[in-house]
Design a protein around this motif. Structure first.
Motif, PDB file in Angstrom:
ATOM      1  N   UNK A 185      -3.528 -49.388 -28.830  1.00 53.53           N
ATOM      2  CA  UNK A 185      -4.570 -49.382 -27.927  1.00 53.53           C
ATOM      3  C   UNK A 185      -3.862 -49.014 -26.466  1.00 53.53           C
ATOM      4  N   UNK A 186      -2.667 -49.309 -26.230  1.00 54.70           N
ATOM      5  CA  UNK A 186      -1.804 -49.036 -25.195  1.00 54.70           C
ATOM      6  C   UNK A 186      -1.502 -47.491 -25.122  1.00 54.70           C
ATOM      7  N   UNK A 187      -1.178 -46.954 -26.142  1.00 58.17           N
ATOM      8  CA  UNK A 187      -1.122 -45.447 -26.048  1.00 58.17           C
ATOM      9  C   UNK A 187      -2.327 -44.735 -25.962  1.00 58.17           C
ATOM     10  N   UNK A 265      -5.463 -42.230 -33.460  1.00 54.51           N
ATOM     11  CA  UNK A 265      -5.827 -43.569 -34.295  1.00 54.51           C
ATOM     12  C   UNK A 265      -6.761 -44.467 -33.420  1.00 54.51           C
ATOM     13  N   UNK A 266      -6.392 -44.563 -32.332  1.00 56.02           N
ATOM     14  CA  UNK A 266      -7.389 -45.391 -31.288  1.00 56.02           C
ATOM     15  C   UNK A 266      -8.905 -45.152 -31.637  1.00 56.02           C
ATOM     16  N   UNK A 268     -10.480 -43.268 -33.889  1.00 52.66           N
ATOM     17  CA  UNK A 268     -10.920 -43.513 -35.207  1.00 52.66           C
ATOM     18  C   UNK A 268     -11.259 -45.023 -35.376  1.00 52.66           C
ATOM     19  N   UNK A 269     -10.313 -45.831 -34.939  1.00 47.75           N
ATOM     20  CA  UNK A 269     -10.572 -47.382 -34.851  1.00 47.75           C
ATOM     21  C   UNK A 269     -11.679 -47.795 -34.061  1.00 47.75           C
ATOM     22  N   UNK A 270     -11.867 -47.075 -33.091  1.00 45.94           N
ATOM     23  CA  UNK A 270     -12.941 -47.353 -32.250  1.00 45.94           C
ATOM     24  C   UNK A 270     -14.372 -46.982 -32.904  1.00 45.94           C
ATOM     25  N   UNK A 271     -14.347 -45.831 -33.311  1.00 46.52           N
ATOM     26  CA  UNK A 271     -15.526 -45.337 -34.259  1.00 46.52           C
ATOM     27  C   UNK A 271     -15.961 -46.265 -35.114  1.00 46.52           C
ATOM     28  N   UNK A 272     -14.900 -46.792 -35.907  1.00 48.80           N
ATOM     29  CA  UNK A 272     -15.062 -47.582 -37.088  1.00 48.80           C
ATOM     30  C   UNK A 272     -15.723 -48.984 -36.646  1.00 48.80           C
ATOM     31  N   UNK A 338     -12.079 -53.753 -24.260  1.00 49.54           N
ATOM     32  CA  UNK A 338     -13.338 -53.968 -25.231  1.00 49.54           C
ATOM     33  C   UNK A 338     -12.823 -53.800 -26.686  1.00 49.54           C
ATOM     34  N   UNK A 339     -12.173 -52.597 -26.856  1.00 49.40           N
ATOM     35  CA  UNK A 339     -11.733 -52.340 -28.408  1.00 49.40           C
ATOM     36  C   UNK A 339     -10.852 -53.719 -28.917  1.00 49.40           C
TER      37      UNK A 339
END
Length: 473
Positions: A185-187, A265-266, A268-272, A338-339
């Protein structure tokens, strides 16, 4: 009897070599191993402390370590990590600690942790941020995994990490893959930060500022609320000249951006997890579009638009940009928080967002003055529903939004793409809206799919369906 060393490091690329030298500088003897004996020899030769010790054999490397053995892997994410684990795990004993300091996907870290736990080994996914300079002089470190592993690693990690107000920029993030998740998430936030700065640069250029003038603006901004590593290096980049041509270095760099995957990756994880990270999404899209250089060159001769020119007094325009950049930056960080908050609740990680903000203040790429404000917003158990609703940031956003709107509007009229700034403003406006056009959207869903809807005049949780007229033709 041969003295055993407190830590070993595998992988002597730029980051691994720098971390090894950092450890040696802080009084730790380090065993080194790499698939390239030359890399080991170079690292030992560069050490002036006599604390780096090279081993060509992996077995000898493991045997050189004090129990419980602590091994830090600095190898590329993916298959290389699994390859190193497969080779070294049989040589380790229960209670030994294996640390992955690369940019691994957090799900891979959780898988490896479970597999190694079956053999009694402790696996730590530790995000390390700061690049070569940070690794050498003091990075931000985000270790996850078992608490007992953190206890063993803590003295070394605290010694080599960056310090802000005397506080080490390292903290135990949480169990499993929490450390690598927070680094991911930092990235993602880093992607947003960089794109927003690039948009401010483009809008200064459209107003007629040359690179020296822009460098001066960013240098001035770095003395105020925008103070950060990325603003600082932007000022230095814009002031740099190309030794071959004498032109500003930025003018001879091809406008095709690369990426290594953590931003994707961030997303995709947020969408999930159904979390909006639109500023990061716009930043990733911008990098992808930049890579389409050949197609963009063709389109530039065929698709029409206004001249990219802003006709406003420079001093006025620069101040509007400063406010728009700061407001957009707040939104980007709010989305990242938020994520993390959502994933923390889902995984039971109990992430301390205030502690994470504090460790990001030094060493890492997104280090910035306003992280102190984020830490304050989460101090003493406070947990605003969104960073945007914390008193300081609420005031900042409300104060900046008129300038923010002018900047985005002027950019649109001039045909200068500002995907991240406009996405941030759109998020702000949607977030503050008591009513959105999702009522029509839900009616459409019910029309074609009988998905039902709730009513504003009935209790929440009751669902209704309308018998819609048939579409003719």
């Amino acid at each position: 009897m041969t003295t055993k060393h407190p830590i070993g490091l595998i992988g002597l690329g730029v980051m691994g070599r720098s971390l090894a030298l950092n450890l040696a500088d802080h009084g730790f003897d380090v065993s080194l191993h790499d698939r390239s004996p030359q890399a080991v020899a170079r690292s030992v030769a560069d050490d002036t402390t006599g604390r780096l010790h090279g081993f060509e054999s992996l077995a000898d490397f493991v045997d050189s370590l004090a129990a419980p053995r602590k091994v830090l892997m600095m190898v590329n994410a993916g298959a290389p990590v699994d390859d190193v684990i497969a080779k070294i795990a049989p040589l380790l004993s229960p209670g030994d600690i294996l640390v992955d300091g690369g940019n691994s996907l957090f799900a891979d870290t959780e898988r490896r942790s479970a597999e190694l736990a079956a053999s009694g080994l402790c696996f730590v996914g530790a995000g390390v941020s700061g690049g070569e300079e940070g690794a050498r002089k003091g990075p931000a470190i985000m270790p996850g995994g078992p608490v007992e592993a953190w206890t063993a690693l803590r003295p070394m990690f605290e010694a080599i990490s960056a310090k802000v107000d005397g506080e080490p920029c390292v903290s135990h993030i949480g169990p499993g893959g929490a450390g690598h998740y927070v680094k991911m998430v930092h990235n993602g936030i880093e992607y947003g930060d960089m794109q927003l700065i690039c948009e401010a640069y483009a809008l200064m250029r459209a107003a007629g500022l040359d690179t020296d003038a822009m460098a001066a603006v960013f240098d001035e901004w770095n003395r105020g609320e925008l103070r950060s590593y990325l603003i600082e290096i932007t000022a230095r980049i814009l002031a740099q000249r190309d030794p071959d041509t004498g032109a500003p270095i930025v003018d001879v760099i091809l406008d095709k951006a690369g990426q290594k995957g953590t931003g994707q990756w961030t997303l995709m994880n947020a969408a999930q997890n159904a979390v909006v990270v639109s500023t990061m999404g716009a930043a990733v899209d911008a990098r992808v579009l930049s890579s389409m250089k050949a197609t963009r060159l063709v389109a530039s001769t065929r698709l029409q638009g206004p001249e990219a020119r802003i006709d406003l007094p420079v001093a006025e325009w620069v101040e509007l940009l400063r406010q728009a950049l700061y407001a957009s930056k707040i939104v980007s960080y709010a989305q990242g928080l938020d994520l993390m908050r959502t994933m923390s609740a889902q995984r039971g990680w109990n992430l301390d967002l205030g502690a994470i903000a504090r460790l990001w203040r030094g060493g890492c790429i997104i280090r910035a003055q306003f992280l102190n404000r984020i830490a304050e917003a989460h101090a003493d158990g406070q947990a605003p529903a969104s960073l945007m609703l914390a008193p300081y940031f609420e005031t900042a956003l409300n104060g900046a939004q008129p300038a923010w709107r002018r900047v985005v509007a002027q950019a649109m009229l001039a045909g200068v793409p500002v995907p991240a700034m406009s996405a941030s403003l759109a998020f702000f406006d949607a977030f503050r809206s008591a009513r959105l056009p999702a009522d029509l959207l839900q009616a459409q869903r019910d029309f074609f799919g009988a998905h039902t809807y709730e009513r504003i005049d009935r209790p929440a949780g009751q669902f209704f369906h309308t018998v819609w007229p048939e579409v003719q033709g």
